[in-house]
Scaffold this active site. Structure first.
Site, PDB file in Angstrom:
ATOM      1  N   GLU A  79       7.280   6.668   7.058  1.00 45.45           N
ATOM      2  CA  GLU A  79       7.031   5.436   6.419  1.00 45.45           C
ATOM      3  C   GLU A  79       8.253   4.306   6.998  1.00 45.45           C
ATOM      4  OE1 GLU A  79       4.244   5.676   2.405  1.00 45.45           O
ATOM      5  OE2 GLU A  79       6.247   6.145   2.154  1.00 45.45           O
ATOM      6  N   HIS A 132      11.415  14.072   2.333  1.00 44.18           N
ATOM      7  CA  HIS A 132      11.092  13.443   3.835  1.00 44.18           C
ATOM      8  C   HIS A 132      12.336  13.459   4.293  1.00 44.18           C
ATOM      9  CE1 HIS A 132       7.183  11.865   2.804  1.00 44.18           C
ATOM     10  NE2 HIS A 132       7.825  11.161   1.719  1.00 44.18           N
ATOM     11  N   HIS A 168      11.007   2.195   4.259  1.00 41.96           N
ATOM     12  CA  HIS A 168       9.826   1.530   3.585  1.00 41.96           C
ATOM     13  C   HIS A 168       9.893   0.090   3.138  1.00 41.96           C
ATOM     14  CE1 HIS A 168       5.977   3.291   1.156  1.00 41.96           C
ATOM     15  NE2 HIS A 168       5.850   2.261   2.015  1.00 41.96           N
ATOM     16  N   GLU A 206      13.395   6.844   6.409  1.00 43.67           N
ATOM     17  CA  GLU A 206      12.421   6.032   6.147  1.00 43.67           C
ATOM     18  C   GLU A 206      13.020   4.627   5.748  1.00 43.67           C
ATOM     19  OE1 GLU A 206       9.377   6.049   2.108  1.00 43.67           O
ATOM     20  OE2 GLU A 206       9.930   7.865   3.119  1.00 43.67           O
ATOM     21  N   HIS A 256       9.750  18.020  -2.160  1.00 44.90           N
ATOM     22  CA  HIS A 256      11.241  17.466  -2.249  1.00 44.90           C
ATOM     23  C   HIS A 256      12.216  18.377  -2.886  1.00 44.90           C
ATOM     24  CE1 HIS A 256      11.175  13.102  -1.335  1.00 44.90           C
ATOM     25  NE2 HIS A 256      10.047  12.736  -2.018  1.00 44.90           N
ATOM     26  N   ASN A 297      13.465  -0.259 -10.531  1.00 44.90           N
ATOM     27  CA  ASN A 297      12.915   1.065 -10.548  1.00 44.90           C
ATOM     28  C   ASN A 297      11.509   1.016 -10.216  1.00 44.90           C
ATOM     29  OD1 ASN A 297      11.649   1.510 -13.306  1.00 44.90           O
ATOM     30  ND2 ASN A 297      13.429   0.445 -13.780  1.00 44.90           N
ATOM     31  N   ASN A 355       4.833  12.985 -10.264  1.00 44.07           N
ATOM     32  CA  ASN A 355       3.419  13.285  -9.205  1.00 44.07           C
ATOM     33  C   ASN A 355       3.316  14.719  -8.673  1.00 44.07           C
ATOM     34  OD1 ASN A 355       5.414  12.787  -7.306  1.00 44.07           O
ATOM     35  ND2 ASN A 355       4.760  10.623  -7.182  1.00 44.07           N
ATOM     36  N   PHE A 412       6.473   6.834 -11.226  1.00 44.36           N
ATOM     37  CA  PHE A 412       5.897   7.018 -10.057  1.00 44.36           C
ATOM     38  C   PHE A 412       6.493   8.300  -9.207  1.00 44.36           C
ATOM     39  CE2 PHE A 412       4.062   6.088  -5.730  1.00 44.36           C
ATOM     40  CZ  PHE A 412       2.743   5.960  -6.043  1.00 44.36           C
ATOM     41  N   ASP A 414      10.829   7.921  -1.122  1.00 41.43           N
ATOM     42  CA  ASP A 414      10.452   8.066  -2.490  1.00 41.43           C
ATOM     43  C   ASP A 414      10.893   9.064  -3.373  1.00 41.43           C
ATOM     44  OD1 ASP A 414       8.773   7.853  -4.992  1.00 41.43           O
ATOM     45  OD2 ASP A 414       6.711   8.400  -3.744  1.00 41.43           O
ATOM     46  N   GLU A 440      -0.373  13.239   4.000  1.00 38.84           N
ATOM     47  CA  GLU A 440      -0.270  13.074   2.183  1.00 38.84           C
ATOM     48  C   GLU A 440      -1.877  12.991   2.010  1.00 38.84           C
ATOM     49  OE1 GLU A 440       2.526  10.250   0.736  1.00 38.84           O
ATOM     50  OE2 GLU A 440       3.968  10.972   2.331  1.00 38.84           O
ATOM     51  N   TYR A 441      -2.381  13.811   0.761  1.00 36.65           N
ATOM     52  CA  TYR A 441      -3.595  13.174   0.074  1.00 36.65           C
ATOM     53  C   TYR A 441      -3.495  13.852  -1.353  1.00 36.65           C
ATOM     54  CZ  TYR A 441      -5.269  18.199   0.446  1.00 36.65           C
ATOM     55  OH  TYR A 441      -5.389  19.161   0.179  1.00 36.65           O
ATOM     56  N   ALA A 442      -4.413  13.665  -2.080  1.00 31.83           N
ATOM     57  CA  ALA A 442      -4.567  14.306  -3.358  1.00 31.83           C
ATOM     58  C   ALA A 442      -3.443  13.986  -4.286  1.00 31.83           C
ATOM     59  CB  ALA A 442      -4.916  15.681  -3.302  1.00 31.83           C
ATOM     60  N   HIS A 443      -3.125  12.840  -4.507  1.00 30.39           N
ATOM     61  CA  HIS A 443      -1.798  12.315  -5.066  1.00 30.39           C
ATOM     62  C   HIS A 443      -1.980  12.784  -6.530  1.00 30.39           C
ATOM     63  CE1 HIS A 443       0.987   9.130  -6.923  1.00 30.39           C
ATOM     64  NE2 HIS A 443       1.731   9.336  -5.724  1.00 30.39           N
ATOM     65  N   ASN A 445      10.472   3.680  -5.246  1.00 31.26           N
ATOM     66  CA  ASN A 445       9.601   4.057  -4.280  1.00 31.26           C
ATOM     67  C   ASN A 445       9.715   3.420  -2.934  1.00 31.26           C
ATOM     68  OD1 ASN A 445       7.365   5.317  -2.931  1.00 31.26           O
ATOM     69  ND2 ASN A 445       5.957   3.702  -4.000  1.00 31.26           N
TER      70      ASN A 445
END
Length: 1004
Positions: free
Chosen positions: A443, A375, A402, A400, A341, A577, A584, A581, A183, A517-520, A85
């Protein structure tokens, strides 16, 4: 020294392309040859191991393996996929990468015949991860980085008549990896299409279409810039002409055609032919009305011969921001969005047309209207399909960082790489109507490099707003007042509802807020969605958001026993790793919708019906669409009784976008409990598009639910006893309790197999998660001890008590009645304990005799107290085996809320079984696994194999889902706090549906 020792471009951020052609709009050329298929392949441990003799060879290595192109070698038996991630999959020290650096050498031949009419030949790679050197017939052609965009090379001077050999040396890790730290899975290889095409020495290099509208948003200006090009000297373009033609595919009418000469230019100028014309009242493109027109562009030489063509379907639409709102064609819209994705569970990053169409169909069927390409830019066909079917798209640059957040964004040696990625993204997809914003990446922090990107994009395409979360990220110390240079929208991640309200009420806030991004949606998740959308719809300046994310990124793997399962990080020997995650999504890897999708369907539906006067059957229909009526929907009334369901057609008046209209329904003598008004697509009447429901009568059993127990001292200890009532026997024997076919399993049932939102099973020590506190309180052991059993000789009732050392006490009474066994339960929870997973009971039963469940409550799919808006109230029936929801990471599942009765019965048509009538609504679930088994299993294959034993959970209350795997926690109103809990139910042995109907009619 070898070539790859002296040409270490993969560790130099200022060298990211050599001899690569400029990016341009994509279209399929007439003379295009696919090079997809089997290529020769050999994997080396590092680039330096590739011998110079190999890249200089003009003959293929015929003894090599073959590999499929497009394809990731990591999905074809070489090397391994890796999931991370934030962290890099190796020690981060930009721009340097590990010495052990898997390097795949691809070879294939193609036949070429020199064509005087088409002397120029281009080799195109649609996508290569992560960097590659290209050789043709033993000669170095060029170098490319940028995994998610095409790389084109002019090979005219390298190609020969006859057989030609391509050698592509693909390097897995490069300095580009540091700015492709998204991610998702790290793969490698040539994973998008490879093709050759030829052109005349004069060709159309690029074109750009804009369609500004007039002030009334009725008429449009069609602006088209065309860039002709000559292979050697632009002065040779003299005498050439460019013709454009716009046609309407529906009527086949030509709306506009014009021919212009190519002006004579000197060597210092870039030739451009510009067209501009007024188009009266074109059909406008929106996600609701995806109208497209055909644009044809031709290059004509001095003799009138057409020497090059370009085609593209365009949409007339205008995007602007005004008064804190994004406007499409002058109308504010709401973005019901999701992050997507590119993922295939068997092929990695290779995405088929069929998969893209499946995604689009699901998105449209469940009322989504927007997608953020997370992304990175997607394969070209995705944009054409979004144009055609109608989706608002945020196209995102492949940037990205991150693991190196806010570092590379401020280093000048990375500036050109950042800008080039933005440049190439815009150049390729600028003509697609579906793209409504450009995103600078994800990110990566905020610095001068984003500012440089933004400046270039704003100058090149001022018709679209910019989007960039990194400039306003509160996670990294920024604030929502910043970043105006690089983002025209406030686009936060995982904001709380309180933060949204604060922004809406802030008089200084002058940009629309759209959550990127929201509501993971990790595992059994996506709670609190209703509260988000109530906030968005009722407060200015809020325009929706994009759920994280679309598809579970599981990859198919097979156990030693041949059982397939979906694997996640760490399952391929990838030592660095981030485990599960990547799991999702709102849908599973095979595109099966998770239950959370039904919550989206309901909250995003294009209409809402409210009761103005329910007693007299007066209702109001609101059209939530922005551009179209609801005339393409077919409405029906569904009438739900306790064990019945009937349907009647409903004709509603036409209603304009964002308007309301009243209508009436005759509710006299209906005798039902729930009215549900549903809408289906007229052309696909099996496709539900939305619904509204209304309770017509109180749904509550008439029996007294008051629970008063005598003290234990008034009861007699008892080891064995039986009572018979309601056609079933209730027994206590050797510390075991059974009610008919139901045998107690956990008394009380407090534990649930941790959801991803409860806490990470791989990190149980995290004190910010409920899971840590549940373990500290030993809630996972509650209900395991033997029952203490008692008898009341005065009432002939059986009693069960439990006094758990964790601080949870249970007292239960089983009482015989005239026609039922009544079960009353009290559970007291010590106030010092944390909020609980659930409070209830668990029974087990033999499913070989009871294979179906019927119930009245919310359904038919799994639902929870903070995710049941999309679960309608009514009468349902299901195979018991289908009530379990198989999440990739096993966890508690299958809950149904607001249940008033449950029947476990023999078959779909035989209702012989046990009927449980609740004296107050409860929640229930049935699973072939215990919560302990779901807790310990890390994959579906690790769950025990059994055929007949199932577990029935009856919960007084279960904690909501929330979104705390990455985002806000479960809201306070959905927690299960310590305290005093009671509930009661009646148990009947039943033989027929007629008997059930009689009992329920008597009780309700």
């Amino acid at each position: 020294m070898s070539f790859f020792t002296t040409h270490r471009y993969w560790e130099n951020p200022q060298i990211f392309e050599i001899n690569k052609l400029n990016a341009h709009a994509h279209w399929t050329r007439a003379q295009e040859q696919s090079l997809n298929g089997d290529w020769l392949f050999k994997l080396f441990n590092q680039p330096e191991q590739v011998p110079d003799t190999l890249i200089a060879s003009t003959a293929p290595e015929i003894d090599w393996d073959t590999i499929e192109v497009p394809g990731n070698w990591t999905m074809q038996g070489y090397d391994k996929p890796i999931y991370t991630n934030v962290q890099m999959p190796f020690h981060a020290n930009p721009p340097f990468v590990p010495t052990e650096n898997p390097t795949g050498v691809y070879q294939r031949t193609f036949e070429h015949k020199h064509n005087i009419g088409a002397p120029r030949t281009v080799l195109r790679f649609g996508g290569v991860e992560s960097a590659f050197f290209l050789f043709l017939n033993g000669k170095f052609v060029g170098y490319s980085q940028g995994s998610r965009l095409p790389a084109e090379f002019d090979i005219s001077k390298f190609v020969a008549d006859g057989t030609n050999l391509i050698t592509a040396v693909v390097i897995r890790w490069s300095d580009a990896s540091y700015i492709e730290d998204q991610d998702h899975w790290w793969h490698a290889g040539i994973y998008r299409d490879v093709a050759l095409y030829s052109t005349n020495e004069t060709w159309i290099e690029d074109f750009f279409v804009r369609t500004p509208l007039d002030d009334a948003y009725q008429n449009a200006t069609l602006d088209v810039d065309v860039w002709p090009r000559h292979q050697h000297d632009p002065r040779h373009l003299e005498g050439h002409r460019v013709q454009i033609m716009l046609t309407d595919p529906i009527s086949d009418a030509t709306l506009f055609t014009q021919t212009k000469p190519v002006a004579t230019y000197d060597l210092e100028q870039v030739p451009c032919v510009r067209f501009s014309t007024e188009i009266d009242e074109p059909r406008l493109w929106t996600a609701e009305t995806p109208h497209l027109y055909q644009l044809d562009i031709q290059m004509v030489d001095q003799t009138g011969v057409v020497i090059d063509k370009a085609q593209h379907k365009i949409g007339f639409r205008q995007i602007e921001i005004r008064d804190r709102e994004v406007l499409i064609n002058g109308q504010p819209v709401v973005f019901y969005g999701v992050n997507r994705h590119e993922h295939d569970d068997r092929k990695g990053k290779v995405i088929s047309r069929e998969s893209m169409l499946a995604d689009i169909k699901l998105l449209k069927d469940f009322n989504f209207n927007a997608v953020r390409n997370s992304h990175y830019p997607c394969t070209e066909e995705w944009y054409a399909l979004c144009d055609e079917h109608g989706l608002y798209v945020i196209d995102e640059a492949n940037i990205e960082c991150h693991a190196n957040y806010n570092q590379l964004a401020n280093l000048p040696e990375w500036t050109n790489a950042f800008v080039a990625r933005g440049n190439r993204m815009v150049a390729r997809t600028k003509n697609h109507a579906s793209i409504v914003m450009w995103s600078l990446g994800n990110e990566a922090g905020y610095g001068a490099n984003q500012a440089a990107m933004a400046g270039w994009i704003r100058h090149t395409d001022p018709t679209r707003p910019l989007h960039y979360e990194g400039a306003i990220s509160r996670w990294k110390g920024e604030n929502w007042d910043q970043g105006h240079h690089v983002t025209d929208v406030v686009c936060p991640m995982y904001s709380t509802i309180e933060e949204l309200l604060d922004y809406s009420n802030d008089p200084k806030a002058n940009r629309p807020l759209i959550m990127c991004e929201y509501a993971h949606s990790m595992g059994n998740s996506t709670g609190n969605l209703k509260e988000y959308w109530e906030t968005i719809e009722n407060n200015p300046g809020l325009q929706g958001g994009f759920i994280w994310d679309w598809v579970d990124q599981g990859l198919v793997k097979t156990t030693a026993d041949g059982e397939e399962y979906w694997a996640y990080g760490g399952d391929f020997g990838d030592e660095i790793n981030d485990k599960n995650f990547c799991i999702n999504g709102l849908i599973s890897p095979d595109r099966t919708p998770h239950p959370a999708m039904w919550e989206c369907l309901k909250l995003f539906q294009p209409f809402e019906i409210t009761a103005i006067d329910l007693e007299n059957g007066v209702f109001e229909l609101f059209n939530r669409r922005f551009f179209t009526t609801l005339d393409n929907l077919v409405f029906s009334c569904e009438w739900h009784g306790l064990t019945t369901h009937t349907q009647t057609q409903l004709t509603l008046p036409s209603v304009q976008p964002r308007q309301r209209v009243q209508f009436n329904i005759d509710l006299t003598d209906v005798g039902h409990y729930v009215l549900r008004i549903t809408a289906h697509k007229a052309e696909h009447q099996d496709q539900l598009i939305g619904w509204s429901e209304f309770k017509l009568r109180e749904i509550k059993a008439k029996a007294n639910a008051t629970t008063v127990f005598p003290s234990v001292t008034e009861l007699q200890p008892m080891e064995r006893s039986t009572i018979i009532a309601g056609g079933i026997a209730s027994r206590i024997s050797q510390g075991k309790l059974s009610i008919g076919a139901l045998e107690h399993s956990r008394y009380p049932q407090i534990w649930r197999a941790p959801l991803d939102n409860d806490g990470y099973v791989f990190e149980p020590e995290r004190e910010d998660k409920y899971l840590f506190h549940w373990h500290q309180a030993q809630l996972n052991t509650v209900g395991e001890q033997a029952l203490k059993t008692w008898h009341n000789p005065d009432t002939h009732s059986l009693h069960v008590t439990v006094d758990d050392p964790a601080g949870i006490a249970l007292h239960q009474r089983i009482s015989p009645g005239d026609d039922a066994v009544r079960v009353d339960t009290v559970i007291d929870v010590d106030p010092s304990l944390p909020a609980l997973p659930r409070v209830g009971l668990q029974y087990q039963f033999d499913q070989s005799d009871l294979q179906y469940a019927s119930w009245f409550g919310r359904g038919a799919h799994e639902n929870y107290v903070d995710r049941n808006t999309g679960a309608a109230l009514g009468y349902y029936q299901s195979k018991i085996a289908d009530l379990h929801e198989a999440y990739i990471m096993p966890q508690s599942n299958g809950n149904r809320t607001e249940t008033t009765w449950i029947l476990l019965h023999e078959s779909k048509t035989s209702y012989r079984g046990i009927l449980l009538v609740m004296l107050q609504p409860i929640e229930f679930s049935i699973s072939p696994y215990t919560e302990a088994e779901l807790t310990t299993a890390m994959h579906t294959y690790a769950l025990p194999k059994r055929s007949d034993t199932y577990y029935l959970n009856l919960d007084i209350k279960q904690m909501g889902l929330g979104g705390a795997s990455c985002g806000p926690d479960t809201l306070p109103q959905y927690l299960v706090q310590p305290g005093h809990y009671t509930f009661s139910f009646l148990a009947y042995g039943v033989e027929s549906k007629g008997e059930i109907n009689h009992l329920l009619k008597t009780l309700f």
